[in-house]
Design a protein around this motif. Structure first.
Motif, PDB file in Angstrom:
ATOM      1  N   ALA A   1      39.643  27.012  35.340  1.00  0.00           N
ATOM      2  CA  ALA A   1      39.971  28.024  36.357  1.00  0.00           C
ATOM      3  C   ALA A   1      38.692  28.595  36.983  1.00  0.00           C
ATOM      4  O   ALA A   1      38.601  28.749  38.200  1.00  0.00           O
ATOM      5  N   ALA A   2      37.690  28.877  36.140  1.00  0.00           N
ATOM      6  CA  ALA A   2      36.437  29.449  36.651  1.00  0.00           C
ATOM      7  C   ALA A   2      35.651  28.429  37.466  1.00  0.00           C
ATOM      8  O   ALA A   2      34.891  28.801  38.357  1.00  0.00           O
ATOM      9  N   TYR A   3      35.858  27.151  37.153  1.00  0.00           N
ATOM     10  CA  TYR A   3      35.070  26.097  37.807  1.00  0.00           C
ATOM     11  C   TYR A   3      35.676  25.615  39.121  1.00  0.00           C
ATOM     12  O   TYR A   3      34.948  25.300  40.064  1.00  0.00           O
ATOM     13  N   ASP A   4      37.008  25.563  39.185  1.00  0.00           N
ATOM     14  CA  ASP A   4      37.682  24.970  40.353  1.00  0.00           C
ATOM     15  C   ASP A   4      37.761  25.976  41.500  1.00  0.00           C
ATOM     16  O   ASP A   4      38.846  26.507  41.810  1.00  0.00           O
ATOM     17  N   VAL A   5      36.629  26.198  42.139  1.00  0.00           N
ATOM     18  CA  VAL A   5      36.544  27.220  43.201  1.00  0.00           C
ATOM     19  C   VAL A   5      37.545  26.910  44.319  1.00  0.00           C
ATOM     20  O   VAL A   5      37.625  25.784  44.802  1.00  0.00           O
ATOM     21  N   GLY A   6      38.322  27.914  44.688  1.00  0.00           N
ATOM     22  CA  GLY A   6      39.288  27.756  45.780  1.00  0.00           C
ATOM     23  C   GLY A   6      40.695  27.462  45.295  1.00  0.00           C
ATOM     24  O   GLY A   6      41.659  27.617  46.047  1.00  0.00           O
ATOM     25  N   SER A   7      40.831  27.013  44.028  1.00  0.00           N
ATOM     26  CA  SER A   7      42.176  26.700  43.508  1.00  0.00           C
ATOM     27  C   SER A   7      42.929  28.000  43.197  1.00  0.00           C
ATOM     28  O   SER A   7      42.331  29.084  43.120  1.00  0.00           O
ATOM     29  N   THR A   8      44.232  27.864  42.993  1.00  0.00           N
ATOM     30  CA  THR A   8      45.040  29.037  42.648  1.00  0.00           C
ATOM     31  C   THR A   8      44.543  29.662  41.339  1.00  0.00           C
ATOM     32  O   THR A   8      44.451  30.890  41.209  1.00  0.00           O
ATOM     33  N   ALA A   9      44.205  28.760  40.377  1.00  0.00           N
ATOM     34  CA  ALA A   9      43.719  29.256  39.079  1.00  0.00           C
ATOM     35  C   ALA A   9      42.410  30.040  39.250  1.00  0.00           C
ATOM     36  O   ALA A   9      42.186  31.054  38.584  1.00  0.00           O
TER      37      ALA A   9
ATOM     38  N   TRP B   1      41.458  31.711  41.937  1.00  0.00           N
ATOM     39  CA  TRP B   1      41.763  33.018  42.522  1.00  0.00           C
ATOM     40  C   TRP B   1      42.280  33.977  41.452  1.00  0.00           C
ATOM     41  O   TRP B   1      41.955  35.167  41.454  1.00  0.00           O
ATOM     42  N   ALA B   2      43.090  33.429  40.529  1.00  0.00           N
ATOM     43  CA  ALA B   2      43.609  34.275  39.438  1.00  0.00           C
ATOM     44  C   ALA B   2      42.455  34.747  38.551  1.00  0.00           C
ATOM     45  O   ALA B   2      42.384  35.927  38.159  1.00  0.00           O
ATOM     46  N   TYR B   3      41.515  33.812  38.250  1.00  0.00           N
ATOM     47  CA  TYR B   3      40.351  34.172  37.448  1.00  0.00           C
ATOM     48  C   TYR B   3      39.522  35.249  38.161  1.00  0.00           C
ATOM     49  O   TYR B   3      39.113  36.245  37.555  1.00  0.00           O
ATOM     50  N   THR B   4      39.302  35.032  39.469  1.00  0.00           N
ATOM     51  CA  THR B   4      38.509  35.992  40.251  1.00  0.00           C
ATOM     52  C   THR B   4      39.171  37.370  40.252  1.00  0.00           C
ATOM     53  O   THR B   4      38.499  38.396  40.052  1.00  0.00           O
ATOM     54  N   GLY B   5      40.497  37.378  40.455  1.00  0.00           N
ATOM     55  CA  GLY B   5      41.236  38.642  40.452  1.00  0.00           C
ATOM     56  C   GLY B   5      41.109  39.356  39.111  1.00  0.00           C
ATOM     57  O   GLY B   5      40.883  40.573  39.047  1.00  0.00           O
ATOM     58  N   ALA B   6      41.239  38.566  38.025  1.00  0.00           N
ATOM     59  CA  ALA B   6      41.163  39.164  36.683  1.00  0.00           C
ATOM     60  C   ALA B   6      39.760  39.718  36.415  1.00  0.00           C
ATOM     61  O   ALA B   6      39.606  40.818  35.860  1.00  0.00           O
ATOM     62  N   TYR B   7      38.736  38.956  36.815  1.00  0.00           N
ATOM     63  CA  TYR B   7      37.349  39.390  36.593  1.00  0.00           C
ATOM     64  C   TYR B   7      37.040  40.674  37.381  1.00  0.00           C
ATOM     65  O   TYR B   7      36.457  41.622  36.843  1.00  0.00           O
ATOM     66  N   LEU B   8      37.482  40.691  38.637  1.00  0.00           N
ATOM     67  CA  LEU B   8      37.234  41.886  39.457  1.00  0.00           C
ATOM     68  C   LEU B   8      38.040  43.078  38.940  1.00  0.00           C
ATOM     69  O   LEU B   8      37.550  44.214  38.929  1.00  0.00           O
ATOM     70  N   ALA B   9      39.274  42.804  38.507  1.00  0.00           N
ATOM     71  CA  ALA B   9      40.108  43.896  37.983  1.00  0.00           C
ATOM     72  C   ALA B   9      39.470  44.480  36.722  1.00  0.00           C
ATOM     73  O   ALA B   9      39.428  45.705  36.534  1.00  0.00           O
ATOM     74  N   LEU B  10      38.967  43.599  35.856  1.00  0.00           N
ATOM     75  CA  LEU B  10      38.312  44.071  34.631  1.00  0.00           C
ATOM     76  C   LEU B  10      37.071  44.905  34.977  1.00  0.00           C
ATOM     77  O   LEU B  10      36.836  45.964  34.376  1.00  0.00           O
ATOM     78  N   SER B  11      36.304  44.432  35.973  1.00  0.00           N
ATOM     79  CA  SER B  11      35.034  45.079  36.306  1.00  0.00           C
ATOM     80  C   SER B  11      35.201  46.370  37.098  1.00  0.00           C
ATOM     81  O   SER B  11      34.416  47.310  36.932  1.00  0.00           O
ATOM     82  N   LEU B  12      36.204  46.392  37.966  1.00  0.00           N
ATOM     83  CA  LEU B  12      36.313  47.526  38.893  1.00  0.00           C
ATOM     84  C   LEU B  12      37.476  48.460  38.582  1.00  0.00           C
ATOM     85  O   LEU B  12      37.525  49.578  39.100  1.00  0.00           O
ATOM     86  N   LEU B  13      38.418  47.996  37.748  1.00  0.00           N
ATOM     87  CA  LEU B  13      39.561  48.861  37.435  1.00  0.00           C
ATOM     88  C   LEU B  13      39.692  49.170  35.940  1.00  0.00           C
ATOM     89  O   LEU B  13      39.703  50.340  35.538  1.00  0.00           O
ATOM     90  N   VAL B  14      39.788  48.111  35.127  1.00  0.00           N
ATOM     91  CA  VAL B  14      40.132  48.320  33.712  1.00  0.00           C
ATOM     92  C   VAL B  14      39.016  49.072  32.967  1.00  0.00           C
ATOM     93  O   VAL B  14      39.242  50.163  32.427  1.00  0.00           O
ATOM     94  N   LEU B  15      37.800  48.479  32.957  1.00  0.00           N
ATOM     95  CA  LEU B  15      36.713  49.146  32.212  1.00  0.00           C
ATOM     96  C   LEU B  15      36.330  50.497  32.828  1.00  0.00           C
ATOM     97  O   LEU B  15      36.219  51.497  32.103  1.00  0.00           O
ATOM     98  N   PRO B  16      36.143  50.564  34.170  1.00  0.00           N
ATOM     99  CA  PRO B  16      35.856  51.891  34.743  1.00  0.00           C
ATOM    100  C   PRO B  16      36.981  52.888  34.467  1.00  0.00           C
ATOM    101  O   PRO B  16      36.723  54.067  34.217  1.00  0.00           O
ATOM    102  N   GLY B  17      38.232  52.397  34.479  1.00  0.00           N
ATOM    103  CA  GLY B  17      39.367  53.279  34.208  1.00  0.00           C
ATOM    104  C   GLY B  17      39.328  53.820  32.782  1.00  0.00           C
ATOM    105  O   GLY B  17      39.492  55.025  32.550  1.00  0.00           O
ATOM    106  N   LEU B  18      39.088  52.917  31.828  1.00  0.00           N
ATOM    107  CA  LEU B  18      39.024  53.343  30.420  1.00  0.00           C
ATOM    108  C   LEU B  18      37.853  54.303  30.189  1.00  0.00           C
ATOM    109  O   LEU B  18      37.974  55.302  29.462  1.00  0.00           O
TER     110      LEU B  18
END
Lengths: 454, 148
Positions: free
Chosen positions: A289-297, A299-316
């Motif tokens: 998922a992290a390697y196949d740039v542009g694939s659906t997987a 995008w899901a990885y990118t969303g999860a990474y950004l969510a962890l970095s900008l929402l989950v950890l800052p939120g906690l």
């Protein structure tokens, strides 16, 4: 060498070091060597084998240099790498119109960096961008070469538009985290006698500093690139290069609220978790998922990474600070607490990255020896190490070292939280007010241990 | 007085740390068994990626490559297996000391090859539990240090 009552050793008082520091030639030599290595790395990246593990560019940038940065340069020298980093050199030479000192007429517009873009916001964004493409960047030699060229070009362009080292201070994704972690390091440049500086009208240290730092006003080492120019130009010999206790910059309540540093510290924590899962974990689907740039997987990885970095950890983290403020009845504004308490994330992050680097790099050291003999991956064996591999028994020590690193970072972080909270709340309430912050650090460390050892 | 409190604090913290690190963990009495794992290797992944065995087990691994040439080595074990596409390669060994050992692809198989890993779990994952205990101790010690 020790100032009275001070736990600092002025290394500039050592005769050999003083000579090395005061002359501009040793630094120019060191920087020239790193620049030559940098150019060679770009050439090999563009012309060598496309297989990452057989290409000098991938192995030297992402294994050898990264390991040296995380295990040596930052923990022991803070921003010491910045003093020899080749990225800003061509631009700085153009800007100065000279290799060694500033010429009378400098090239470039010399504009001031926009106030709104100051701080670590851009550096955090660029580090997230690298994180999103990390699987590709760390394995594709061509891409690595183009990224290095892009950084070199950006640094040069910014040097011609803006004054001093604008790229290093506000844009460089490596400089950003190196700067905040430099606060933990046992090395600093500081003024010896502040009264001398106050009466010195010329301020030669400031006018010559490539970073635009005025040593007397330095509140910590995050913006000092350890180039030593201030030591060379100070007419009163009033600046020292100190060996100091680890973490001397930490534990103070700041007069300025630096939420950009808080965000960068959290981005570094989330990236350590994310990179550990992708590169150390056994989950092939995540690597794909992290390697196949542009694939659906992807995008899901990118969303999860950004969510962890900008929402989950800052939120906690925000929740932990809010809870701490509520239970401790701290009177400082919430934003100030968010910024001040985030100092405790620095030793936590630094040692987490050390733990990650041990697992990430140790098993791959044999690649370093292999590409020394065959940098382009063309089947050469220049120094007879192209077929070398490390005994697998050596790798058994890595998990123990990782546990040690995480535990040291956690102890330091919890202790720092205790000191920071003690400055904000009444002693009777301090113990309860520490719990949410210590709990955040513990939860993060347990998650990291699970990824490293689980 | 404060000096003695510091010595007591560090003495207690280090003693507890040593107990957590070195105290023998309860071991389930198990007889040596034969374990067979059929591992499929394809594009940066072993499947299954985690092999759980007990110390003393006779472990047989059959490695089947589904795309390109893959290899398999285990940290701490002097073993090496290579499987050509569509072919099965196998090896048998005795699981040694309890612990967690990383499986690695040992043949260059693509861009993410250096990160193609799995895990051989021999016995319980004691190190993880000990590490969690040390982490808890580190937090408590960190919060209490300088209060003494």
């Amino acid at each position: 060498m020790f100032a009275p009552g001070e736990s600092r050793l002025n290394l500039a008082r050592l005769r050999v070091l003083d000579k090395l520091i005061k002359s501009r030639w040793p630094l120019l030599l060191a920087r020239s060597i790193t620049l030559a290595g940098f150019v060679f790395t770009i050439l090999v990246g563009l012309l060598g084998s496309p297989v990452g593990s057989h290409n000098f560019a991938i192995i030297f940038v992402w294994i050898a240099w990264w390991t040296a940065l995380k295990l040596f340069f930052i923990p022991l020298g803070g921003r010491s790498w910045c003093s020899v980093c080749p990225l800003p050199m061509p631009g700085e030479w153009l800007q100065n119109g000279s290799l060694l000192t500033k010429a009378q007429k400098s090239i470039g517009l010399g504009m001031r960096w926009p106030r709104r873009l100051r701080g670590n916001w851009l550096a955090s964004g660029l580090f997230l961008l690298i994180g999103i493409f990390s699987a590709l960047t760390l394995t594709d030699a061509r891409l690595t070469a183009w990224i290095l060229l892009g950084l070199l070009g950006t640094a040069m362009l910014l040097s011609l538009i803006f004054e001093r080292r604008a790229f290093c201070s506000y844009v460089c994704p490596i400089g950003g985290f190196t700067g905040i972690y430099a606060k933990t390091a046992p090395l600093e440049v500081r003024v010896i006698d502040s009264d001398i500086c106050k009466s010195h009208a010329e301020k030669t240290c400031y006018t010559h500093c490539p970073w635009g730092v005025y040593p007397l006003a330095m509140r910590d080492s995050s913006q000092c690139g350890l180039c030593m120019e201030c030591l060379r130009v100070c007419t009163y010999d009033n600046i020292s290069l100190n060996l100091r206790p680890f973490g001397s910059d930490l534990g103070q309540t700041n007069s300025i609220t630096r939420l950009d540093e808080t965000l960068l510290a959290l981005v570094m924590l989330s990236s350590a978790l994310s990179f550990s899962a992708v590169f150390i974990g056994p989950w092939g689907w995540l690597k794909s998922a992290a390697y196949d740039v542009g694939s659906t997987a992807w995008w899901a990885y990118t969303g999860a990474y950004l969510a962890l970095s900008l929402l989950v950890l800052p939120g906690l983290y925000t929740l932990a600070v809010w809870w701490s403020q509520k239970t401790g009845q701290a009177k400082a504004p919430f934003k100030r607490l968010l910024a001040d308490y985030s100092q405790a994330l620095l030793p936590l992050g630094l040692f987490t990255w050390i733990a990650f680097t041990i697992d990430f790099a140790f098993p791959k050291f044999s690649y370093v020896l292999q590409v020394l003999s065959d940098p382009f991956g063309w089947g050469w064996n220049l120094v007879g190490t192209s077929g070398v591999s490390l005994p697998s028994a050596l790798l058994g020590a890595a998990p123990v070292l990782q546990v040690g690193a995480v535990v040291v970072g956690l102890f330091w972080s919890a202790n720092l939280s205790q000191r920071l909270v003690a400055k904000q709340v009444q002693p009777a309430r301090a113990r309860r007010a520490i719990l949410p912050l210590a709990g955040f650090s513990l939860l993060f460390s347990l998650t990291m241990l699970l990824l490293l050892l689980g | 007085m404060k000096h003695w409190k510091k010595i007591l604090f560090w003495g207690l913290a280090i003693s507890l740390g040593l107990v957590i690190s070195l105290a023998p963990m309860p071991v389930k009495a198990t007889s040596s068994n034969q374990k067979l794992f059929k591992i499929q290797a394809s594009r940066f992944a072993f499947s299954p990626a985690v092999l759980a065995v007990n110390p003393g087990d006779q472990v047989t691994i059959e490695l089947v490559s589904q795309d390109v040439v893959h290899g398999l080595s285990i940290d701490g074990y002097d073993l090496h297996l290579v499987a050509d596409p569509g072919q099965t390669a196998s090896m048998t060994f005795t699981a040694g000391q309890a612990g967690s050992y990383t499986l690695r692809c040992s043949e260059t198989c693509g861009a993410m090859h250096p990160f193609m890993v799995g895990k051989l779990q021999v016995g319980g994952n004691d190190l993880l539990w000990r590490a969690a205990g040390l982490a808890l101790l580190a937090v408590i010690a960190g919060v209490w240090w300088k209060r003494v």
